[in-house]
Design a protein around this motif. Structure first.
Motif, PDB file in Angstrom:
ATOM      1  N   ARG A   1       0.826  -1.199   0.000  1.00 15.04           N
ATOM      2  CA  ARG A   1       0.000   0.000   0.000  1.00 15.04           C
ATOM      3  C   ARG A   1       0.863   1.253   0.000  1.00 15.04           C
ATOM      4  NH1 ARG A   1      -4.302  -2.357  -1.863  1.00 15.04           N
ATOM      5  NH2 ARG A   1      -5.475  -3.524  -0.362  1.00 15.04           N
ATOM      6  N   TRP A   2       2.172   1.079   0.203  1.00 18.63           N
ATOM      7  CA  TRP A   2       3.104   2.199   0.231  1.00 18.63           C
ATOM      8  C   TRP A   2       4.094   2.012  -0.907  1.00 18.63           C
ATOM      9  CZ3 TRP A   2       4.239   5.388   4.889  1.00 18.63           C
ATOM     10  CH2 TRP A   2       3.216   5.317   5.827  1.00 18.63           C
ATOM     11  N   THR A   3       4.509   3.122  -1.498  1.00 18.85           N
ATOM     12  CA  THR A   3       5.524   3.053  -2.543  1.00 18.85           C
ATOM     13  C   THR A   3       6.902   2.955  -1.903  1.00 18.85           C
ATOM     14  OG1 THR A   3       5.850   5.437  -2.639  1.00 18.85           O
ATOM     15  CG2 THR A   3       4.110   4.512  -4.055  1.00 18.85           C
ATOM     16  N   GLU A   4       7.887   2.559  -2.691  1.00 19.31           N
ATOM     17  CA  GLU A   4       9.252   2.494  -2.178  1.00 19.31           C
ATOM     18  C   GLU A   4       9.742   3.883  -1.774  1.00 19.31           C
ATOM     19  OE1 GLU A   4      12.054   0.239  -4.440  1.00 19.31           O
ATOM     20  OE2 GLU A   4      10.594  -1.352  -4.819  1.00 19.31           O
ATOM     21  N   GLN A   5       9.321   4.925  -2.507  1.00 23.65           N
ATOM     22  CA  GLN A   5       9.706   6.296  -2.159  1.00 23.65           C
ATOM     23  C   GLN A   5       9.139   6.695  -0.800  1.00 23.65           C
ATOM     24  OE1 GLN A   5       8.290   5.502  -5.135  1.00 23.65           O
ATOM     25  NE2 GLN A   5       9.821   5.990  -6.674  1.00 23.65           N
ATOM     26  N   GLU A   6       7.911   6.298  -0.523  1.00 21.60           N
ATOM     27  CA  GLU A   6       7.310   6.602   0.778  1.00 21.60           C
ATOM     28  C   GLU A   6       8.048   5.863   1.896  1.00 21.60           C
ATOM     29  OE1 GLU A   6       2.700   7.520  -0.489  1.00 21.60           O
ATOM     30  OE2 GLU A   6       3.377   5.440  -0.409  1.00 21.60           O
ATOM     31  N   ASP A   7       8.435   4.617   1.635  1.00 15.83           N
ATOM     32  CA  ASP A   7       9.219   3.858   2.616  1.00 15.83           C
ATOM     33  C   ASP A   7      10.545   4.563   2.905  1.00 15.83           C
ATOM     34  OD1 ASP A   7       7.298   1.883   2.807  1.00 15.83           O
ATOM     35  OD2 ASP A   7       8.354   0.475   1.503  1.00 15.83           O
ATOM     36  N   GLU A   8      11.227   5.001   1.850  1.00 13.48           N
ATOM     37  CA  GLU A   8      12.507   5.695   2.011  1.00 13.48           C
ATOM     38  C   GLU A   8      12.340   6.975   2.821  1.00 13.48           C
ATOM     39  OE1 GLU A   8      14.284   6.316  -1.831  1.00 13.48           O
ATOM     40  OE2 GLU A   8      14.176   4.180  -2.311  1.00 13.48           O
ATOM     41  N   TYR A   9      11.299   7.719   2.531  1.00  6.78           N
ATOM     42  CA  TYR A   9      11.027   8.961   3.258  1.00  6.78           C
ATOM     43  C   TYR A   9      10.809   8.671   4.741  1.00  6.78           C
ATOM     44  CZ  TYR A   9       8.942  13.482   4.395  1.00  6.78           C
ATOM     45  OH  TYR A   9       8.678  14.700   4.959  1.00  6.78           O
ATOM     46  N   LEU A  10      10.016   7.648   5.033  1.00 11.35           N
ATOM     47  CA  LEU A  10       9.743   7.290   6.419  1.00 11.35           C
ATOM     48  C   LEU A  10      11.030   6.871   7.135  1.00 11.35           C
ATOM     49  CD1 LEU A  10       7.562   6.893   8.579  1.00 11.35           C
ATOM     50  CD2 LEU A  10       7.294   4.559   7.740  1.00 11.35           C
ATOM     51  N   LEU A  11      11.841   6.050   6.474  1.00 12.89           N
ATOM     52  CA  LEU A  11      13.101   5.623   7.079  1.00 12.89           C
ATOM     53  C   LEU A  11      14.043   6.801   7.317  1.00 12.89           C
ATOM     54  CD1 LEU A  11      13.728   2.357   5.067  1.00 12.89           C
ATOM     55  CD2 LEU A  11      13.224   2.524   7.513  1.00 12.89           C
ATOM     56  N   LYS A  12      14.022   7.746   6.405  1.00  8.53           N
ATOM     57  CA  LYS A  12      14.919   8.900   6.515  1.00  8.53           C
ATOM     58  C   LYS A  12      14.491   9.855   7.630  1.00  8.53           C
ATOM     59  CE  LYS A  12      16.828  12.645   3.701  1.00  8.53           C
ATOM     60  NZ  LYS A  12      16.862  13.253   2.374  1.00  8.53           N
ATOM     61  N   TYR A  13      13.200  10.092   7.755  1.00  6.73           N
ATOM     62  CA  TYR A  13      12.719  11.149   8.649  1.00  6.73           C
ATOM     63  C   TYR A  13      12.016  10.666   9.915  1.00  6.73           C
ATOM     64  CZ  TYR A  13      13.890  14.325   4.903  1.00  6.73           C
ATOM     65  OH  TYR A  13      14.567  15.024   3.948  1.00  6.73           O
ATOM     66  N   TYR A  14      11.784   9.381  10.086  1.00  7.28           N
ATOM     67  CA  TYR A  14      11.062   8.897  11.262  1.00  7.28           C
ATOM     68  C   TYR A  14      11.777   9.352  12.538  1.00  7.28           C
ATOM     69  CZ  TYR A  14       9.065   5.871  14.809  1.00  7.28           C
ATOM     70  OH  TYR A  14       8.464   5.406  15.946  1.00  7.28           O
ATOM     71  N   GLY A  15      11.034  10.005  13.389  1.00  2.52           N
ATOM     72  CA  GLY A  15      11.571  10.444  14.673  1.00  2.52           C
ATOM     73  C   GLY A  15      12.358  11.735  14.629  1.00  2.52           C
TER      74      GLY A  15
END
Length: 80
Positions: free
Chosen positions: A49-63
């Protein structure tokens, strides 16, 4: 579980997620997941349900960013 329900589950496992199947069968997503395991069914591919770009963004900016700093349209997610 009747044969019609089993047939529905087998026919839709690759195109619907557990919540969608559960809504159709009036069952909870966890009940659907349990039934899938009992029937030893597997999905051919993961339903993303999430794109790879959205995953990358979350990993980069989470927290590191508050919710107020996230872009409303998430256009930043798609910039490389």
């Amino acid at each position: 579980m009747d044969n019609g329900t089993r047939y529905f589950l087998k026919e839709n496992i690759d195109i619907m997620n557990n919540r969608e199947i559960g809504n159709h069968l009036d069952k909870s997503p966890s009940s659907v997941a349990t039934r899938i395991k009992i029937l030893k069914l597997t999905r051919r591919k993961t339903l993303r349900r999430w794109t790879e770009q959205e995953d990358e963004y979350l990993l980069k900016y989470y927290g590191s960013k508050s919710l107020e700093t996230y872009p409303d349209d998430y256009s930043e997610v798609y910039q490389r």
